[in-house]
Structures are given as structure tokens and as C-alpha cells.
Enzyme design. Structure first.
Site, mmCIF file in Angstrom:
data_model
loop_
_atom_site.group_PDB
_atom_site.id
_atom_site.type_symbol
_atom_site.label_atom_id
_atom_site.label_comp_id
_atom_site.label_asym_id
_atom_site.label_seq_id
_atom_site.Cartn_x
_atom_site.Cartn_y
_atom_site.Cartn_z
ATOM 1 N N ASP A 216 0.853 -1.178 0.000
ATOM 2 C CA ASP A 216 0.000 0.000 0.000
ATOM 3 C C ASP A 216 0.899 1.241 0.000
ATOM 4 O O ASP A 216 1.913 1.276 0.696
ATOM 5 C CB ASP A 216 -0.887 -0.043 1.258
ATOM 6 C CG ASP A 216 -1.778 1.182 1.372
ATOM 7 O OD1 ASP A 216 -1.354 2.144 2.038
ATOM 8 O OD2 ASP A 216 -2.870 1.168 0.807
ATOM 9 N N GLU A 259 -4.907 2.482 -3.965
ATOM 10 C CA GLU A 259 -3.441 2.531 -4.001
ATOM 11 C C GLU A 259 -2.808 1.232 -3.524
ATOM 12 O O GLU A 259 -1.625 1.208 -3.178
ATOM 13 C CB GLU A 259 -2.941 3.711 -3.154
ATOM 14 C CG GLU A 259 -3.187 3.598 -1.657
ATOM 15 C CD GLU A 259 -4.550 4.078 -1.227
ATOM 16 O OE1 GLU A 259 -4.730 4.297 -0.024
ATOM 17 O OE2 GLU A 259 -5.443 4.235 -2.088
#
Length: 340
Positions: A216, A259
Site C-alpha cells: 500500500d 493505491e
């Protein structure tokens, strides 16, 4: 035309030049199938043959044998040229192409046989072969017409097969594109599910060990809020490109959502997966991103979670939960690290 108008420039030289156009059209069709324009040498050669042949046939049109000998020999050579072009410019492994090649060779053979029969009658006038020459040439020409009809029928069949092949290729390209996340170039989440189940199934049946990396981008929302979503999209695209280029050819990168990215590492245990994740973490941290202004640049960090299969692994969902838990562990411990 001979019987109706007698032997003249139209009924013999021009009529035979029209017959020459048959193998020429066959050769032009081969160029078309190969998606190539006719070469200048081909065009000049054809023009020269037509001009020379008209002169020869005009001078010999009242002879019993010479026009037939000449036209059969030239026509045979043109069909032989067409046979060579079929093999050179199309797909030799195709059965229809080989059939077309064979028909062209048969056409060339029948025309050479006709030329030989007429030549024998010309050299031995009044002989038995000369007497039955018209019957023999009629039989040969009948076989010639059958071969020509079969050859002509091959072209639409080959064109249909080519269209089917292109349609199949286009369909496959659409299927492949449907698996890709357009922004990052990674596979999308729907394809990830099928690949995960595939690897888990192999793990259950053959004992294959594979690992998952879920990472992430840290504080990515702040990037969108500070620089805007256009810059945020560029960051995602650049990270996706960097990670894809760093992975092994058989590793698979997926955009997990937002993301977050997931990497499937086949035949990789937890220790090796940690080494790969650490290398990726450092590479992402070293990336330099451009802000809205040319002079404004920034960097980002990322957090990584890892889980590996065991002999007891039976569910892709459980493995994903383990990877997700490892990622949250990395975030809880301060981010920008790798956790198992």
C-alpha cells in the site's frame, strides 16, 4: 471466335492474351492475400510478356501448331510462377494453401503436356500423334479447366479462414485487455481472483508453494489532496510500471484497489518473498515524482504485507486475509516496512 470471325488479330493473339490474364490474376490475388502490392519487376515482366506474345502470335497465327505451343508453354510458366508465389507469400502450413499450390502445379503440368503434344504434331506432321492431337489436347484442356475452377474456389475459402483467424485474434486481444487495469498496466482484481484460485488449486494438488505480497502506498490520500488526482494517477502509473519491470517474468502484479497492489510469487517461500518485497520497497522509496510545478518534486513510501502457502492452505480468501493482516501490522508499526 475463330469459327465465327475467322483467324485474325482479335480471334487469336488478343484472345490468347486474355487467357494469359488468368494466371496473372491468380498471382495478383496471392499478392492481395499477402497484403503486398505487386512489385515493379512483376508489372514490367507482365507488360513485356504481353507485348512480346502479341508480336509472336500475330506472326504465327495462321500456323496450325505454333500459337498453341507458345501459349501453352507461357501459360504453364505463369502458373508455375503463381505456385511459387503461393508458397512464398502465404502460410505454407495451411492445407488450403497447399491445395492451391498443388492446383497451380497441375495447371502448369497440363499446359506443358499440351505444349508437348502440339510440338510432337508439329515435328511429325501426318503422324498418328498429330491425328489424335486435337482429342488429346481437348482432354488436357478439360483437366486444366477443372483445376482452374478448384483453384478459384480456394481463394474465398482462404479469405474466409483468414478473416476467422483475425476475428479470433481480435477477440483474444479484447479478452486480454479486459484483464488489465488501464491506469497502472497491472492486472485487475477480477483476474486476480481467478489466478489466486488457480495457484491455490495447484498448491492443494501438487504441493506448490507460492507467496503473496500486498503493498500500500503510504498516506496516498494526502498526495491527492495536496497535488490533485491527476498527479495521484501519475504516481500510481509510475509505481505500477516500476514494480512490473522489477518482478520476474512469471510473477504477476495486480491492482488490488485504490493505491493497493498485490503480487503473486509462484514457487517462492516466505523468506524469498521478504527479500523481493524489501527490494520493491526501496525502489518505490527511491522514485522521484513531479508535482504540478516543474520545480516541485516529492517521494513516497510503501508498506508491505506477506503471506505464504502451506500444505494446509485450502482457501484463497484465507491467504488474502493473512496477507492483509501482515500489511496492517506494517502500518501499525510505523509504515514503510515489510511484515509477515
Amino acid at each position: 471466335m475463330r469459327f465465327m470471325t475467322g483467324i485474325n488479330l482479335v480471334s487469336l493473339p488478343i484472345a490468347n492474351l486474355c487467357i494469359f490474364s488468368l494466371p496473372i490474376f491468380i498471382a495478383l490475388s496471392v499478392f492481395s492475400l499477402a497484403r503486398q502490392p505487386p512489385t515493379l519487376r512483376f508489372s514490367l515482366t507482365v507488360a513485356s510478356i504481353f507485348a512480346f506474345s502479341f508480336g509472336v502470335l500475330a506472326l504465327t497465327m495462321h500456323d496450325k501448331h505454333l500459337p498453341g505451343i507458345y501459349t501453352s508453354a507461357i501459360n504453364g510458366a505463369l502458373y508455375l510462377y503463381a505456385a511459387l508465389q503461393i508458397i512464398r507469400k502465404t502460410r505454407p502450413h495451411n492445407a488450403v494453401v497447399w491445395s492451391m499450390h498443388g492446383f497451380c502445379l497441375l495447371l502448369a503440368s497440363t499446359l506443358f503436356i499440351r505444349a508437348a503434344i502440339l510440338c510432337a504434331g508439329w515435328l511429325s506432321p501426318g503422324s498418328a500423334l498429330d491425328a489424335i492431337g486435337p482429342e488429346l489436347t481437348a482432354i488436357v484442356l478439360f483437366g486444366n479447366m477443372l483445376c482452374l475452377d478448384a483453384l478459384i474456389l480456394c481463394f474465398p475459402l482462404l479469405d474466409f479462414m483468414d478473416a476467422q483467424s483475425r476475428l479470433s485474434q481480435a477477440t483474444q486481444e479484447i479478452i486480454e485487455r479486459s484483464k488489465i487495469d488501464v491506469l497502472t498496466g497491472a492486472y485487475n482484481r477480477s483476474h486476480m481472483q481467478s489466478r489466486l484460485h488457480h495457484h491455490v488449486s495447484r498448491c492443494s494438488s501438487s504441493g506448490e508453494t507460492f507467496s503473496l505480497i500486498l503493498f500500500d502506498l503510504d498516506h496516498f490520500k494526502a498526495i491527492n489532496d495536496t497535488y490533485g488526482h491527476v498527479i495521484g494517477d501519475r504516481v500510481l502509473a509510475q509505481v505500477g510500471s516500476q514494480v512490473k519491470s522489477s518482478l520476474r517474468r512469471y510473477d504477476e502484479l495486480f491492482r488490488f484497489g485504490g493505491e493497493e497492489f498485490l503480487v503473486i510469487l509462484p514457487d517462492t517461500d516466505a523468506n524469498h518473498a521478504c527479500d523481493i518485497a524489501e527490494r520493491l520497497r526501496q525502489e518505490i522509496a527511491n522514485l522521484l515524482f513531479d508535482g504540478p510545478n516543474i520545480s516541485e518534486q516529492f517521494r513516497i513510501t510503501s508498506s508491505f504485507g506477506i503471506a505464504s502457502t502451506t500444505k494446509a492452505t485450502r482457501s484463497a480468501d484465507i491467504l488474502l486475509q493473512q496477507t492483509d493482516a501482515a500489511l496492517y501490522k506494517a502500518k501499525a508499526q510505523g509504515r514503510n516496512m515489510v511484515c509477515v
